[in-house]
Design a protein around this motif. Structure first.
Motif, PDB file in Angstrom:
ATOM      1  N   ALA A  99      26.422  12.918  36.556  1.00 42.09           N
ATOM      2  CA  ALA A  99      25.693  11.648  36.579  1.00 42.09           C
ATOM      3  C   ALA A  99      24.806  11.546  37.817  1.00 42.09           C
ATOM      4  O   ALA A  99      23.648  11.104  37.735  1.00 42.09           O
ATOM      5  CB  ALA A  99      26.680  10.484  36.533  1.00 42.09           C
ATOM      6  N   GLN A 100      25.331  11.953  38.964  1.00 38.11           N
ATOM      7  CA  GLN A 100      24.560  11.881  40.212  1.00 38.11           C
ATOM      8  C   GLN A 100      23.321  12.763  40.145  1.00 38.11           C
ATOM      9  O   GLN A 100      22.226  12.356  40.549  1.00 38.11           O
ATOM     10  CB  GLN A 100      25.445  12.304  41.392  1.00 38.11           C
ATOM     11  N   ALA A 101      23.485  13.972  39.625  1.00 38.18           N
ATOM     12  CA  ALA A 101      22.358  14.903  39.547  1.00 38.18           C
ATOM     13  C   ALA A 101      21.270  14.363  38.628  1.00 38.18           C
ATOM     14  O   ALA A 101      20.076  14.435  38.949  1.00 38.18           O
ATOM     15  CB  ALA A 101      22.843  16.267  39.053  1.00 38.18           C
ATOM     16  N   HIS A 102      21.676  13.788  37.488  1.00 42.63           N
ATOM     17  CA  HIS A 102      20.673  13.282  36.547  1.00 42.63           C
ATOM     18  C   HIS A 102      19.948  12.067  37.115  1.00 42.63           C
ATOM     19  O   HIS A 102      18.742  11.895  36.900  1.00 42.63           O
ATOM     20  CB  HIS A 102      21.322  12.946  35.203  1.00 42.63           C
ATOM     21  N   ALA A 103      20.683  11.208  37.842  1.00 43.34           N
ATOM     22  CA  ALA A 103      20.048  10.043  38.466  1.00 43.34           C
ATOM     23  C   ALA A 103      19.012  10.485  39.495  1.00 43.34           C
ATOM     24  O   ALA A 103      17.920   9.906  39.574  1.00 43.34           O
ATOM     25  CB  ALA A 103      21.099   9.152  39.118  1.00 43.34           C
ATOM     26  N   ARG A 104      19.341  11.513  40.277  1.00 42.99           N
ATOM     27  CA  ARG A 104      18.381  12.033  41.255  1.00 42.99           C
ATOM     28  C   ARG A 104      17.128  12.548  40.557  1.00 42.99           C
ATOM     29  O   ARG A 104      16.003  12.274  40.981  1.00 42.99           O
ATOM     30  CB  ARG A 104      19.021  13.151  42.084  1.00 42.99           C
ATOM     31  N   GLN A 105      17.322  13.298  39.471  1.00 41.83           N
ATOM     32  CA  GLN A 105      16.189  13.833  38.709  1.00 41.83           C
ATOM     33  C   GLN A 105      15.328  12.701  38.141  1.00 41.83           C
ATOM     34  O   GLN A 105      14.111  12.847  37.984  1.00 41.83           O
ATOM     35  CB  GLN A 105      16.690  14.719  37.566  1.00 41.83           C
ATOM     36  N   SER A 106      15.976  11.577  37.850  1.00 39.28           N
ATOM     37  CA  SER A 106      15.279  10.434  37.256  1.00 39.28           C
ATOM     38  C   SER A 106      14.716   9.483  38.304  1.00 39.28           C
ATOM     39  O   SER A 106      14.087   8.475  37.961  1.00 39.28           O
ATOM     40  CB  SER A 106      16.237   9.662  36.343  1.00 39.28           C
ATOM     41  N   GLY A 107      14.966   9.777  39.592  1.00 40.12           N
ATOM     42  CA  GLY A 107      14.470   8.932  40.663  1.00 40.12           C
ATOM     43  C   GLY A 107      15.156   7.583  40.744  1.00 40.12           C
ATOM     44  O   GLY A 107      14.540   6.583  41.145  1.00 40.12           O
ATOM     45  N   LEU A 108      16.445   7.544  40.376  1.00 37.77           N
ATOM     46  CA  LEU A 108      17.191   6.292  40.356  1.00 37.77           C
ATOM     47  C   LEU A 108      18.311   6.296  41.394  1.00 37.77           C
ATOM     48  O   LEU A 108      18.948   7.330  41.617  1.00 37.77           O
ATOM     49  CB  LEU A 108      17.804   6.065  38.967  1.00 37.77           C
ATOM     50  N   GLU A 109      18.537   5.133  41.995  1.00 34.59           N
ATOM     51  CA  GLU A 109      19.645   4.982  42.946  1.00 34.59           C
ATOM     52  C   GLU A 109      20.793   4.281  42.238  1.00 34.59           C
ATOM     53  O   GLU A 109      20.718   3.093  41.914  1.00 34.59           O
ATOM     54  CB  GLU A 109      19.198   4.164  44.163  1.00 34.59           C
ATOM     55  N   ILE A 110      21.856   5.031  41.978  1.00 35.18           N
ATOM     56  CA  ILE A 110      23.043   4.501  41.306  1.00 35.18           C
ATOM     57  C   ILE A 110      24.265   4.942  42.102  1.00 35.18           C
ATOM     58  O   ILE A 110      24.369   6.100  42.504  1.00 35.18           O
ATOM     59  CB  ILE A 110      23.135   5.001  39.849  1.00 35.18           C
ATOM     60  N   ASP A 111      25.166   4.024  42.329  1.00 30.97           N
ATOM     61  CA  ASP A 111      26.377   4.286  43.109  1.00 30.97           C
ATOM     62  C   ASP A 111      27.476   4.782  42.166  1.00 30.97           C
ATOM     63  O   ASP A 111      28.217   4.002  41.578  1.00 30.97           O
ATOM     64  CB  ASP A 111      26.811   2.984  43.807  1.00 30.97           C
ATOM     65  N   TYR A 112      27.547   6.107  42.002  1.00 32.60           N
ATOM     66  CA  TYR A 112      28.568   6.689  41.121  1.00 32.60           C
ATOM     67  C   TYR A 112      29.833   6.993  41.900  1.00 32.60           C
ATOM     68  O   TYR A 112      29.777   7.547  43.010  1.00 32.60           O
ATOM     69  CB  TYR A 112      28.044   7.972  40.473  1.00 32.60           C
ATOM     70  N   ARG A 113      30.979   6.650  41.311  1.00 28.21           N
ATOM     71  CA  ARG A 113      32.263   6.861  41.990  1.00 28.21           C
ATOM     72  C   ARG A 113      33.337   7.391  41.033  1.00 28.21           C
ATOM     73  O   ARG A 113      33.433   6.930  39.891  1.00 28.21           O
ATOM     74  CB  ARG A 113      32.772   5.536  42.572  1.00 28.21           C
ATOM     75  N   HIS A 114      34.117   8.333  41.527  1.00 27.45           N
ATOM     76  CA  HIS A 114      35.305   8.796  40.800  1.00 27.45           C
ATOM     77  C   HIS A 114      36.445   7.836  41.144  1.00 27.45           C
ATOM     78  O   HIS A 114      37.106   7.968  42.175  1.00 27.45           O
ATOM     79  CB  HIS A 114      35.657  10.228  41.220  1.00 27.45           C
ATOM     80  N   THR A 115      36.642   6.836  40.298  1.00 31.99           N
ATOM     81  CA  THR A 115      37.651   5.814  40.569  1.00 31.99           C
ATOM     82  C   THR A 115      38.010   5.110  39.270  1.00 31.99           C
ATOM     83  O   THR A 115      37.526   5.486  38.194  1.00 31.99           O
ATOM     84  CB  THR A 115      37.141   4.815  41.630  1.00 31.99           C
ATOM     85  N   THR A 116      38.871   4.088  39.368  1.00 30.40           N
ATOM     86  CA  THR A 116      39.337   3.361  38.195  1.00 30.40           C
ATOM     87  C   THR A 116      39.054   1.867  38.338  1.00 30.40           C
ATOM     88  O   THR A 116      38.787   1.375  39.441  1.00 30.40           O
ATOM     89  CB  THR A 116      40.854   3.547  38.019  1.00 30.40           C
ATOM     90  N   ALA A 117      39.154   1.156  37.233  1.00 28.87           N
ATOM     91  CA  ALA A 117      38.980  -0.298  37.261  1.00 28.87           C
ATOM     92  C   ALA A 117      40.010  -0.938  38.177  1.00 28.87           C
ATOM     93  O   ALA A 117      39.701  -1.854  38.949  1.00 28.87           O
ATOM     94  CB  ALA A 117      39.102  -0.860  35.842  1.00 28.87           C
TER      95      ALA A 117
END
Length: 245
Positions: A99-117
């Motif tokens: 997800a992080q790699a694709h967001a970078r390729q898309s020029g988007l800033e998204i806070d992706y985390r390996h975590t749970t609700a």
């Protein structure tokens, strides 16, 4: 102490498929096909609840959105493009770098985390919107999981939750059709016994402390090869909206 609702066997299934998230002809082809229908519902519900104009620039600016069970980011990225501050969380660790790699390729800033609700709720994180799409049928304890999602919402916050109905038709469509015949998904992706009827989901949502405000079916047309929303047909895939407070 928060209950851990993660099912390790379910996480392992999606770990094995992580690299294929953005391949529209790969193992996640059904989600790519469903995504326009899901986004239509999500954007219209958010716009209605928060008084946003979808025709304007960055209509979700100022909204903090959690995409729980974000996978490769198929919903996180459109939310970011609409101006939202997006956190994408997934219990399957291998999904996050994809997800992080694709967001970078898309020029988007998204806070992706390996975590749970549950971990996010325990940390005091709060959101205007929680996107909870095709996750509840994969957790060990749906009630505890939905309660954690409720805790993650600010007062007046909105949860969009989709899942699969449990009946003979959904077994034929989601298990026999999608996994065995069409081979859109690996066999064993879904456990039909974990599917939840709309009335069951409404009861779980209400017990979690949320107020259901809408539900629609998502129906696949084999002639047009497209998904659409239906006010009447909730027999297989369906989506709900509920509000906190």
């Amino acid at each position: 102490m928060a209950v851990d609702t993660v099912d390790p066997a379910e996480v392992a299934k999606f770990e094995r498929m992580a690299a294929e998230w953005w391949d529209p002809t790969g193992k996640f082809k059904p989600l790519h096909m469903l995504n326009p229908c899901r986004l239509d519902y999500i954007t219209s519900q958010i716009a209605a609840e928060f008084g946003r104009d979808l025709t304007g620039p960055l209509p979700f600016k100022g909204l903090r959105i959690l995409d729980i069970g974000c996978g490769g980011g198929l919903l996180s990225e459109p939310m970011a493009r609409l101006g939202a501050d997006v956190v994408g969380a997934d219990a399957a660790e291998r999904n996050i770098p994809v997800a992080q790699a694709h967001a970078r390729q898309s020029g988007l800033e998204i806070d992706y985390r390996h975590t749970t609700a549950e971990a996010l709720a325990a940390a005091g994180e709060r959101f205007d919107v929680v996107l909870n799409m095709e996750v509840v049928e994969h957790v060990a304890d749906p009630q505890a999981y939905l309660t954690a999602c409720q805790e993650l919402l600010k007062p007046g916050g909105l949860m969009i939750c989709s899942t699969l109905n449990r009946n003979p038709k959904s077994f034929m469509m989601a298990i026999i059709g999608a996994e065995w015949v069409m081979r859109w998904l690996p066999k064993g992706t879904h456990d039909w016994a974990k599917f939840i009827t709309p009335d069951e989901l409404y009861a779980l949502i209400q017990k979690a402390g949320l107020r259901p405000v809408d539900r629609k079916g998502m129906v696949f047309n084999p002639v047009t090869w497209r998904w659409s929303l239906s006010a009447r047909d909730l027999s297989c895939n369906y989506v709900t909206a509920s509000v906190k407070g």
